[in-house]
Design an enzyme around this catalytic site. Sequence first.
Site, PDB file in Angstrom:
ATOM      1  N   HIS A 160       0.809  -1.233   0.000  1.00 42.44           N
ATOM      2  CA  HIS A 160       0.000   0.000   0.000  1.00 42.44           C
ATOM      3  C   HIS A 160       0.834   1.271   0.000  1.00 42.44           C
ATOM      4  CE1 HIS A 160      -3.976  -1.834   0.922  1.00 42.44           C
ATOM      5  NE2 HIS A 160      -3.219  -2.781   1.441  1.00 42.44           N
TER       6      HIS A 160
ATOM      7  N   LYS B  75      -8.789  13.396   4.633  1.00 39.64           N
ATOM      8  CA  LYS B  75      -7.835  12.287   4.626  1.00 39.64           C
ATOM      9  C   LYS B  75      -6.886  12.503   5.787  1.00 39.64           C
ATOM     10  CE  LYS B  75      -6.908  13.560   0.333  1.00 39.64           C
ATOM     11  NZ  LYS B  75      -7.098  12.316  -0.382  1.00 39.64           N
ATOM     12  N   ARG B  76      -6.059  11.517   6.097  1.00 35.84           N
ATOM     13  CA  ARG B  76      -5.094  11.723   7.156  1.00 35.84           C
ATOM     14  C   ARG B  76      -4.195  12.917   6.828  1.00 35.84           C
ATOM     15  NH1 ARG B  76      -4.688   7.851  11.392  1.00 35.84           N
ATOM     16  NH2 ARG B  76      -2.792   8.931  11.965  1.00 35.84           N
TER      17      ARG B  76
ATOM     18  N   LYS C  78       0.467  14.494   1.327  1.00 32.44           N
ATOM     19  CA  LYS C  78      -0.900  14.723   0.836  1.00 32.44           C
ATOM     20  C   LYS C  78      -1.159  16.213   0.573  1.00 32.44           C
ATOM     21  CE  LYS C  78      -2.694  10.657   3.319  1.00 32.44           C
ATOM     22  NZ  LYS C  78      -3.322   9.749   2.344  1.00 32.44           N
TER      23      LYS C  78
ATOM     24  N   THR D 140      -8.713   6.600  -1.856  1.00 37.20           N
ATOM     25  CA  THR D 140     -10.063   6.057  -2.028  1.00 37.20           C
ATOM     26  C   THR D 140     -11.129   7.124  -1.763  1.00 37.20           C
ATOM     27  OG1 THR D 140      -9.751   5.122   0.183  1.00 37.20           O
ATOM     28  CG2 THR D 140      -9.668   3.580  -1.658  1.00 37.20           C
TER      29      THR D 140
ATOM     30  N   LYS E  78     -14.940   7.938  -3.555  1.00 33.11           N
ATOM     31  CA  LYS E  78     -16.195   8.216  -2.828  1.00 33.11           C
ATOM     32  C   LYS E  78     -16.765   9.567  -3.248  1.00 33.11           C
ATOM     33  CE  LYS E  78     -14.185   5.563   0.832  1.00 33.11           C
ATOM     34  NZ  LYS E  78     -13.236   5.615   1.958  1.00 33.11           N
TER      35      LYS E  78
HETATM   36  O1  BZD Z   1      -3.880   2.696   1.726  1.00 32.32           O
HETATM   37  C1  BZD Z   1      -3.240   3.863   2.210  1.00 32.32           C
HETATM   38  C2  BZD Z   1      -2.570   4.576   1.065  1.00 32.32           C
HETATM   39  O2  BZD Z   1      -1.865   5.703   1.538  1.00 32.32           O
HETATM   40  C3  BZD Z   1      -3.647   5.008   0.083  1.00 32.32           C
HETATM   41  O3  BZD Z   1      -3.080   5.620  -1.032  1.00 32.32           O
HETATM   42  C4  BZD Z   1      -4.457   3.793  -0.342  1.00 32.32           C
HETATM   43  O4  BZD Z   1      -5.564   4.186  -1.089  1.00 32.32           O
HETATM   44  C5  BZD Z   1      -4.947   3.024   0.869  1.00 32.32           C
HETATM   45  C6  BZD Z   1      -5.645   1.738   0.496  1.00 32.32           C
HETATM   46  O5  BZD Z   1      -4.882   1.004  -0.385  1.00 32.32           O
HETATM   47  N1  BZD Z   1      -2.336   3.483   3.256  1.00 32.32           N
HETATM   48  C7  BZD Z   1      -2.750   3.513   4.519  1.00 32.32           C
HETATM   49  O6  BZD Z   1      -3.880   3.866   4.823  1.00 32.32           O
HETATM   50  N2  BZD Z   1      -1.862   3.069   5.438  1.00 32.32           N
HETATM   51  C8  BZD Z   1      -2.115   2.974   6.741  1.00 32.32           C
HETATM   52  O7  BZD Z   1      -3.172   3.336   7.235  1.00 32.32           O
HETATM   53  C9  BZD Z   1      -1.077   2.374   7.626  1.00 32.32           C
HETATM   54  C10 BZD Z   1      -1.458   1.918   8.850  1.00 32.32           C
HETATM   55  C11 BZD Z   1      -0.508   1.374   9.681  1.00 32.32           C
HETATM   56  C12 BZD Z   1       0.813   1.311   9.294  1.00 32.32           C
HETATM   57  C13 BZD Z   1       1.191   1.775   8.055  1.00 32.32           C
HETATM   58  C14 BZD Z   1       0.237   2.315   7.213  1.00 32.32           C
END
Ligand code: BZD
Length: 801
Positions: free
Chosen positions: A348, A534-535, A540, A642, A646
């Site tokens: 990811h 988003k986070r 970002k 994602t 949405k």
């Molecule tokens: O995963 C995200 C990516 O940043 C996005 O681009 C992607 O759309 C989504 C789904 O594939 N990654 C995360 O959300 N990662 C985490 O939340 C995470 C959690 C714990 C440790 C490392 C990463």
Amino acid sequence: MSLTVTQFKKDFKKRLHEKYAIEVEDASNVEWYGALGSLVKAYYSKSLRKTHKQYIEEETKQAYYFSIEFLPGKMLKSNLLNLGILDVVRDGLKSMSIELEDVMEAEPDMALGNGGLGRLASCFMDSAASCALPVHGNGIRYDYGLFKQRFVDGYQVELPDSWLQGGNPWEVRRENKAVEVRMGGTIALVPDNSGNLIPRYYNAKVLRAIPYDTHMVGYENGVVNNLRLWSVEIPVTEEGNYLTLEERQEVENITAVLYPDDSNYDGRQLRLKQEYFFVSAGLQSIVNYYLRSGQAIEELPEKVAVHINDTHPAMCVPELMRILLDEAHLSWEKAWNITVKVMSYTNHTLMAEALEKWPTQMVEEIVPRIYQIIQEIDRRFVADVSEQVGCDIANRTRIIQNDHVHMAHLAIIGSHSTNGVAKIHSDLLKNVVLHDFYLLYPERFNNKTNGIAERRWLQLSNEELSGVLDETIGKTWRKDPGALKLLEAYRKDKKVLKKIAQAKQHNKKNLAAFIKQEYDIEVSSDAIFDVQIKRLHAYKRQLLNLLHIVKLYLDLKENPDRHEQARVFIFGAKAAPSYDYAKTIIKCINEVAAMVNHDPDIKGKLKIAFLPNYNVSLAEKIIPAADVSEQISLASKEASGTSNMKLMLNGAVTLATLDGANIEIKDAVGEENIVIFGLTTEEVYQYYRNNNYNAREIYENDPTIHRVLNAFIDGTIPNISREGQEIFDSLVKYNDEYFTLRDFNDYVKGQETIAAAYQDTERWGEMCLMNIANAGRFSADQTVERYAEDIWHIEAVATEE
Ligand code: BZD
């Protein structure tokens, strides 16, 4: 299922009497929710048993999605919808003077995830059940989910999320399915009677893993799958296993809280324990279940697929090896063959700092037997690869390097499939980040572009637009998201465009009322609702959004009568508690908001609403009301995204860089229905290669950027003397890691294009419609079907409904 209003009312009253000994009119919404939740669970229990039986009788191959995070949000409405009883229940409640929405208020968000990765896992659970695919989740039942976010003086403050406090009607504790997980101690390999080397554990801690099952109800198809979440307990029976208070605490900590970091690798012991705990418990329970069916262990890959969601469950590889070697007594070669066939892995992220690498010493201490097995996998891998293609590539791809275990390497080597989550991301994996592995195993690499559970993100959260779609194109889209395409025929139909615009207005008014009530910010539904949710992370680039807002503000201050499209900038973003720079950006957004929102010169043309505690429920309120979707990460950094999907599904127009799935959204809607700006991945890589990015030069030569950045350090924006300087330095002194300044002017142009398009009502309406009409291809139904066919090799089961 079929249910009448009369029957429902009878059942509901009975539940309330039995569970709480209370009359409907005397109960609070917490009690209504508790009763309704347990009633809904009873309604689907027959389907649950039937699905379970069907899988056993038909010896169906099943897939298990291992994820350290699941982020389902609230489940009541979704379960009602999927059971086909949403309207009956709503009407039944109404006739007892209860609003379903009030009952839903009492349900806490199930937030056992950080962001995209956890939410994706939950979208997949929903879609798999709805597509009648035999897929189950396996994860951790954290006592505390993702922290709740509050703002105090503009700063993020974190509060614990004690989501289980009021009880959880959806879960079932499966006492008799508990398993033991061993950690710590030392290992010796001793021969048994037949000369096999058997590991003997000395001083290992034995933990009890208790599963809690939450059921995943398919959409109107009678299928109910399982999400199994593990909780740790101290075993009561082991003699001599008395633990001190401290030791007990240490054990209980394992499933106490979700790690709140979504992007950085944080090599703490407890995290490694969490990873092994749910991996070991999950695999043991799968193998136990499989063996009960009487089939031979050698045939495991015919009946079981295990998916490793990011590297956190990568110990699935050595753990399955352990079970096959130590418990089933298979040879190494046989065990390895089975393991690789069973396992598959999704990556990811491309960000180096997120890649997990555990110190070997820590792995050896916490899971000594697993470490032995990893060493042996690594030894054999190096021997094979060195012989076949040479030492250099073997040294670059091996699992153990510089006294660290590289989890992605372990996952790739131990799986038959590795996929990225959007086309560009999968290409970068193949061609850049994992290129050596691609040379070794080209057939293992594939792409699976992410998807979203469109039922939740449209039918549930946007009833207004759903109604318009029903009237316009019929109801097939509800089951088959591809049918949204039928809407394209109405792109020039003024009546339809108007109805869609009215639905948006309705949702914007609702959101405006919510913002006013909760945060006392007045926003007009005539303004553009520009949304970035988003986070919070530097890549970002929420900061790029903020710089543009400051520019708009300064322009308006200079010329208060200037004609400017009114805009409301809506943010939702949590920062990892230890991520100081992200927290600094939060503080700055909040202070700019305070400055802008109260400035009479601005005359309401600009508003900022940074809504605290962004989570699934808040997303369900914001997304239906969005006009503009901000997807502005630096090209090459966002694996997929994602929220972009949405938002388009709800008719927002995307303002995007060519990153992640934005590229596929552009291909789906056409260039005229999206606004693209900024550097491409190739251009970003070129800067890296040439090492010739100079942010200070931009700052010094571009008067607009100069003026905007100075506002952060010259007192223009109040209360940010430290934070403003930090932002300024990150851009000018430390050379702007994510090329924010380089993309700034192009972004401003993009925003101007958006504003102009918005003012042309018909043009804008058509853009919205084209986004909705082409969102079907991002349905997670399709995504999981691709996983099922290409990776897991499982088939849908027959359904009656
Ligand atoms: O995963 C995200 C990516 O940043 C996005 O681009 C992607 O759309 C989504 C789904 O594939 N990654 C995360 O959300 N990662 C985490 O939340 C995470 C959690 C714990 C440790 C490392 C990463």
